[in-house]
Design an enzyme around this catalytic site. Structure first.
Site, mmCIF file in Angstrom:
data_model
loop_
_atom_site.group_PDB
_atom_site.id
_atom_site.type_symbol
_atom_site.label_atom_id
_atom_site.label_comp_id
_atom_site.label_asym_id
_atom_site.label_seq_id
_atom_site.Cartn_x
_atom_site.Cartn_y
_atom_site.Cartn_z
ATOM 1 N N ASP A 41 11.861 -48.312 108.153
ATOM 2 C CA ASP A 41 11.032 -48.903 107.951
ATOM 3 C C ASP A 41 10.298 -49.684 106.333
ATOM 4 O OD1 ASP A 41 9.198 -47.442 107.161
ATOM 5 O OD2 ASP A 41 8.118 -46.894 109.251
ATOM 6 N N CYS A 46 11.246 -43.678 106.918
ATOM 7 C CA CYS A 46 10.223 -43.686 107.464
ATOM 8 C C CYS A 46 9.420 -43.097 106.863
ATOM 9 C CB CYS A 46 9.423 -44.219 108.842
ATOM 10 S SG CYS A 46 9.417 -41.821 109.621
ATOM 11 N N THR A 75 7.283 -40.421 107.404
ATOM 12 C CA THR A 75 7.247 -38.779 107.501
ATOM 13 C C THR A 75 8.942 -38.592 107.618
ATOM 14 O OG1 THR A 75 6.156 -39.046 109.822
ATOM 15 C CG2 THR A 75 5.147 -38.984 107.707
ATOM 16 N N HIS A 85 23.819 -26.192 113.142
ATOM 17 C CA HIS A 85 23.740 -25.736 114.719
ATOM 18 C C HIS A 85 23.322 -26.427 115.249
ATOM 19 C CE1 HIS A 85 21.946 -21.500 112.434
ATOM 20 N NE2 HIS A 85 22.999 -22.244 112.139
ATOM 21 N N HIS A 101 26.011 -22.119 119.559
ATOM 22 C CA HIS A 101 25.387 -23.692 119.537
ATOM 23 C C HIS A 101 25.549 -24.212 120.767
ATOM 24 C CE1 HIS A 101 23.245 -22.396 115.626
ATOM 25 N NE2 HIS A 101 24.816 -21.714 115.418
HETATM 26 C C1 RB5 Z 1 4.544 -46.789 108.883
HETATM 27 O O1 RB5 Z 1 2.696 -46.714 108.262
HETATM 28 C C2 RB5 Z 1 4.665 -45.144 109.102
HETATM 29 O O2 RB5 Z 1 2.926 -44.200 109.920
HETATM 30 C C3 RB5 Z 1 6.004 -44.967 109.118
HETATM 31 O O3 RB5 Z 1 6.191 -45.196 108.527
HETATM 32 C C4 RB5 Z 1 6.345 -43.585 109.934
HETATM 33 O O4 RB5 Z 1 6.029 -42.047 108.963
HETATM 34 C C5 RB5 Z 1 6.018 -43.254 111.353
HETATM 35 O O5 RB5 Z 1 6.379 -41.947 111.848
#
Ligand code: RB5
Length: 148
Positions: free
Chosen positions: A8, A65, A67, A98, A133
């Site tokens: 994203d 993304c 995180t 694993h 596993h």
């Molecule tokens: C986008 O702002 C953010 O929420 C997305 O990139 C991501 O971190 C969601 O898990």
């Protein structure tokens, strides 16, 4: 090994860094986007990469993304996907050894850039270890079938 990669807006810069690495390593990939910093919804890219993997157009996927978390949650809704959030070489290596992860997800806002080459190499080069596993992955596959 052919990859599918997507992000994203929050993962766009790190996706670009990763595609440069893949070019250097001569690993072919399909980039499903996003291609601009405009705000988009990460599940759309999680689905595009995950479908490429389960349909056999890619061997593994990479999703970025902010995180890595939202991408992992979304990708794991697709039957046959084992998506793992990775943040360093160890988590990337063990996600393969694993968990036989076929998609790695990573945070563009949370991952120190100097870790990225080792993470990508570990995800690409580590084989699934099998053995004990297998039983656990079978149980995960059974959960998927029970719930569909
Ligand atoms: C986008 O702002 C953010 O929420 C997305 O990139 C991501 O971190 C969601 O898990």
């Amino acid at each position: 090994m052919r990859l599918a990669i997507g992000s994203d807006h929050a993962g766009l810069d790190l996706k670009h860094t990763i595609t440069l690495l893949l070019d250097e390593l001569k690993v072919p990939y399909e980039d499903v986007g996003t291609f601009s910093p405009a705000s988009v919804d990460y599940p759309d890219y999680a689905e595009a990469v995950s479908r490429a993997v389960v349909e056999g157009r890619a061997d593994r996927g990479i999703l970025v993304c902010g995180t890595g978390i939202g991408m992992a949650i979304a990708a794991n809704k697709i039957a046959g996907i084992r998506a793992a959030v990775v943040w360093d070489e160890t988590s990337a290596r063990l996600s393969r050894a694993h968990n036989d992860a076929n998609v790695m997800t990573i945070g563009g806002r949370t991952t120190p850039i100097d870790r990225v080459p080792a993470i990508i190499s570990a995800f690409l080069l580590t084989d699934y270890a099998g053995g004990r596993h297998d039983r656990r992955l079978d149980k995960i596959a059974r959960l998927e079938r029970k719930d569909s």
